[in-house]
Design a protein around this motif. Structure first.
Motif, short mmCIF file in Angstrom:
data_model
loop_
_atom_site.label_atom_id
_atom_site.label_comp_id
_atom_site.label_asym_id
_atom_site.label_seq_id
_atom_site.Cartn_x
_atom_site.Cartn_y
_atom_site.Cartn_z
N PHE A 1 0.83 -1.20 0.00
CA PHE A 1 0.00 0.00 0.00
C PHE A 1 0.87 1.26 0.00
CE2 PHE A 1 -2.89 3.13 1.89
CZ PHE A 1 -4.06 2.87 1.20
N PRO A 2 0.50 2.27 -0.80
CA PRO A 2 1.28 3.52 -0.87
C PRO A 2 0.97 4.46 0.30
CG PRO A 2 -0.59 3.66 -2.34
CD PRO A 2 -0.62 2.27 -1.75
N ALA A 3 1.36 4.08 1.49
CA ALA A 3 0.96 4.81 2.70
C ALA A 3 1.73 6.10 2.93
CB ALA A 3 1.13 3.90 3.91
N VAL B 1 -11.15 -6.26 -5.59
CA VAL B 1 -10.18 -6.75 -6.57
C VAL B 1 -10.33 -5.94 -7.86
CG1 VAL B 1 -9.50 -8.75 -7.97
CG2 VAL B 1 -10.19 -9.07 -5.58
N VAL B 2 -9.22 -5.42 -8.33
CA VAL B 2 -9.21 -4.63 -9.56
C VAL B 2 -9.62 -5.51 -10.74
CG1 VAL B 2 -7.78 -3.29 -11.16
CG2 VAL B 2 -7.46 -3.05 -8.68
N PHE C 1 -9.74 2.99 -6.16
CA PHE C 1 -9.51 4.42 -6.03
C PHE C 1 -10.45 5.06 -5.02
CE2 PHE C 1 -7.43 3.44 -10.08
CZ PHE C 1 -6.15 3.88 -9.76
N ALA C 2 -11.63 4.49 -4.84
CA ALA C 2 -12.52 4.96 -3.77
C ALA C 2 -11.89 4.64 -2.41
CB ALA C 2 -13.89 4.30 -3.90
N PHE C 3 -11.23 3.49 -2.30
CA PHE C 3 -10.54 3.14 -1.06
C PHE C 3 -9.41 4.15 -0.80
CE2 PHE C 3 -7.58 1.01 1.71
CZ PHE C 3 -8.38 0.28 2.58
N TYR C 4 -8.62 4.45 -1.83
CA TYR C 4 -7.53 5.43 -1.68
C TYR C 4 -8.08 6.79 -1.25
CZ TYR C 4 -4.17 2.33 -4.08
OH TYR C 4 -3.34 1.30 -4.44
N ASP C 5 -9.18 7.22 -1.84
CA ASP C 5 -9.76 8.51 -1.48
C ASP C 5 -10.15 8.56 -0.01
OD1 ASP C 5 -9.42 9.53 -4.03
OD2 ASP C 5 -11.50 9.14 -4.65
#
Length: 144
Positions: free
Chosen positions: A33-35, A76-77, A109-113
């Motif tokens: 993950f890009p934390a 899953v993407v 991307f919703a998770f990243y947001d």
């Protein structure tokens, strides 16, 4: 050491969990993950699985029972209905601590947001794919 506090929860993470209010969110992220550059404070938990961290955090933090989704993973993407094995592990841990709560997923991307707005990200050493979960903090109800 403290009584009844899982030793996986270090002082900085405990302070973050304690400071969070009702509706605040925290992310347990896998090793991919890009934390670091997402925005929120990052607590490193290298070598510790996301599932062990989930169990430890849910020992001290209630989930929000005023919303439909309080424990949310990354779908899953390319196949949002696919079930990764770690999802079942997440659900078992959630059920043990919060029997009425369910694990759900949202698009990557919703998770990243949502993660960008979280109180913190706990970067685990989890190597299983999709080992990310966002938790929405609930309230401690008075004992009657």
């Amino acid at each position: 050491m403290l009584k009844n506090i899982p030793p996986l929860l270090g002082p900085e993470l405990l302070a973050t969990l304690r400071a969070m209010g009702h509706g605040d969110e925290i992310v347990i992220a896998d090793a991919n993950f890009p934390a670091e550059f997402l925005g929120p404070q990052v607590h490193r938990a290298d070598g510790i699985s996301a599932t062990d961290l989930l169990g430890a955090i849910l020992t001290v933090m209630p989930l929000d029972d005023f919303v439909d989704q309080a424990a949310i993973g990354m779908a899953v993407v390319g196949d949002p209905h696919a079930r990764q094995p770690i999802y079942d592990d997440f659900q078992q841990i959630i059920t043990r601590h919060e029997p009425s709560m369910h694990f759900s997923t949202v698009e990557r991307f919703a998770f990243y947001d949502r993660a960008k707005k979280a109180a913190a990200v706990v970067q685990s050493g989890e190597t299983r794919l999709y080992g990310n979960i966002l938790l929405k903090k609930g309230i401690i109800r008075p004992k009657s």
